[in-house]
Write an enzyme that holds these catalytic residues in place. Structure first.
Site, PDB file in Angstrom:
ATOM      1  N   LYS A 171      51.341  42.076  45.425  1.00  0.00           N
ATOM      2  CA  LYS A 171      50.012  41.995  44.813  1.00  0.00           C
ATOM      3  C   LYS A 171      48.950  42.600  45.728  1.00  0.00           C
ATOM      4  CE  LYS A 171      46.545  41.022  42.230  1.00  0.00           C
ATOM      5  NZ  LYS A 171      46.053  39.683  41.952  1.00  0.00           N
ATOM      6  N   LYS A 240      38.102  39.838  49.663  1.00  0.00           N
ATOM      7  CA  LYS A 240      39.079  38.862  50.162  1.00  0.00           C
ATOM      8  C   LYS A 240      40.487  39.443  50.103  1.00  0.00           C
ATOM      9  CE  LYS A 240      40.864  36.098  47.400  1.00  0.00           C
ATOM     10  NZ  LYS A 240      42.091  36.024  46.555  1.00  0.00           N
TER      11      LYS A 240
END
Length: 306
Positions: A171, A240
């Site tokens: 991911k 992030k």
């Protein structure tokens, strides 16, 4: 009636994921620290739990969709965490928190006899609502097999590894590529507009050539040219994810020169444009430096200065 599924975290991705499970016939026991997040489920087949522990005491399978690694740690291993639940036997993490945290959480839960499936998603809010996500699942074969009947309601499940953290690794790789597309297309489109090119003509040509990507095909036509910037994923969350990817690369001693530059540009966008603005606003960072806007003909005109 089927047994309830636990679902913790009803934010921009978690809420449509939970709604999708309800729409496909599942009952849920849900929890979020924000009352307004729970209120949108009024009238649906849900039980609103007052705590994470109550979810884990009620549901055998618990899914989470949470924004940051620290929140995941608190929800799973905190004083009132999922790890102490009486009924939970399988934990499925749909968040993007990085492989380090995934392995840490996986080890802690395994010590308590709780299975773990690491299953971050790609496809955005629209994909979550319509069951058209890609889920990158990793975990022991029997744990993944238990989770599959639920996860398949959310989209296409690709089993990418046999241990928690492997889904997270893929991911982060996906997101650094997605962020890089958006960053370089922002620079290129601003450059083209300043050179006198029509942005709609630019995209038409680029999408017929070798420069096309998801940003030229979808994000710029849908969100930048009309100046809506409502693609549903915040700059803070993208930063992030990029930071987690850089940390993963550093830990594995893999150089990421281009990725580091993209991370720096997104950090600047968080500071300059705002953490809660959507990721397509990265183009505004470049526009403000260059003194032009990438604006479609149908976009609402800018308000006149007071």
């Amino acid at each position: 009636m089927s047994e309830p599924i636990g679902f913790i975290g009803l934010g921009s991705m978690g809420a449509p994921l939970a709604m999708r499970l309800l729409d496909t016939g599942h009952s849920l026991v849900i929890h979020d620290v924000r009352p307004e997040a729970l209120a949108q489920f009024a009238g649906r087949d849900v039980k609103a739990a007052g705590s994470v522990r109550e979810v884990a005491d009620t549901a055998r399978i618990v899914l989470v969709s949470l924004p940051t690694p620290d929140i995941v740690r608190a929800v799973v291993t905190g004083p009132d965490g999922l790890i102490g639940g009486e009924r939970v036997k399988l934990y499925v993490d749909l968040s993007t928190t990085g492989p380090i945290v995934a392995r840490e959480i996986g080890a802690a839960l395994a010590a308590k006899g709780i299975g773990v499936v690491d299953a971050p998603v790609s496809g955005g809010v629209a994909g979550a609502a319509t069951g058209k996500l890609v889920l990158m699942a990793a975990g022991a074969a029997n744990d993944v097999a238990q989770a599959l009947p639920i996860l398949q309601n959310l989209g296409q499940v690709e089993v990418v590894g046999d241990a928690p953290g492997m889904g997270q690794s893929l991911k982060l790789i996906n997101n650094v590529l997605s962020a890089t597309h958006m960053a370089i297309v922002s620079e290129a489109m601003v450059l083209g507009v300043k050179a006198g090119l029509d942005p709609e003509v630019m995209l038409t040509v680029l999408n017929k050539g070798s420069g096309r990507n998801t940003s030229t095909e979808e994000r710029f036509p849908k969100f930048v040219l009309p100046r809506t910037f409502d693609n549903g994923f915040s700059n803070a969350l993208m930063r992030k994810d990029l930071k987690l990817c850089m940390e993963m690369a550093e830990a594995m001693q893999v150089p990421m020169w281009v990725g580091t530059a993209v991370d720096r540009l997104w950090m600047q966008t968080v500071l300059q444009i705002g953490p809660n603005e959507n990721t397509t606003t990265i183009v505004k960072t470049i526009e403000q430096w260059a003194g032009v806007e990438v604006r479609g003909k149908s976009a609402q005109p800018r308000a006149a200065a007071a």
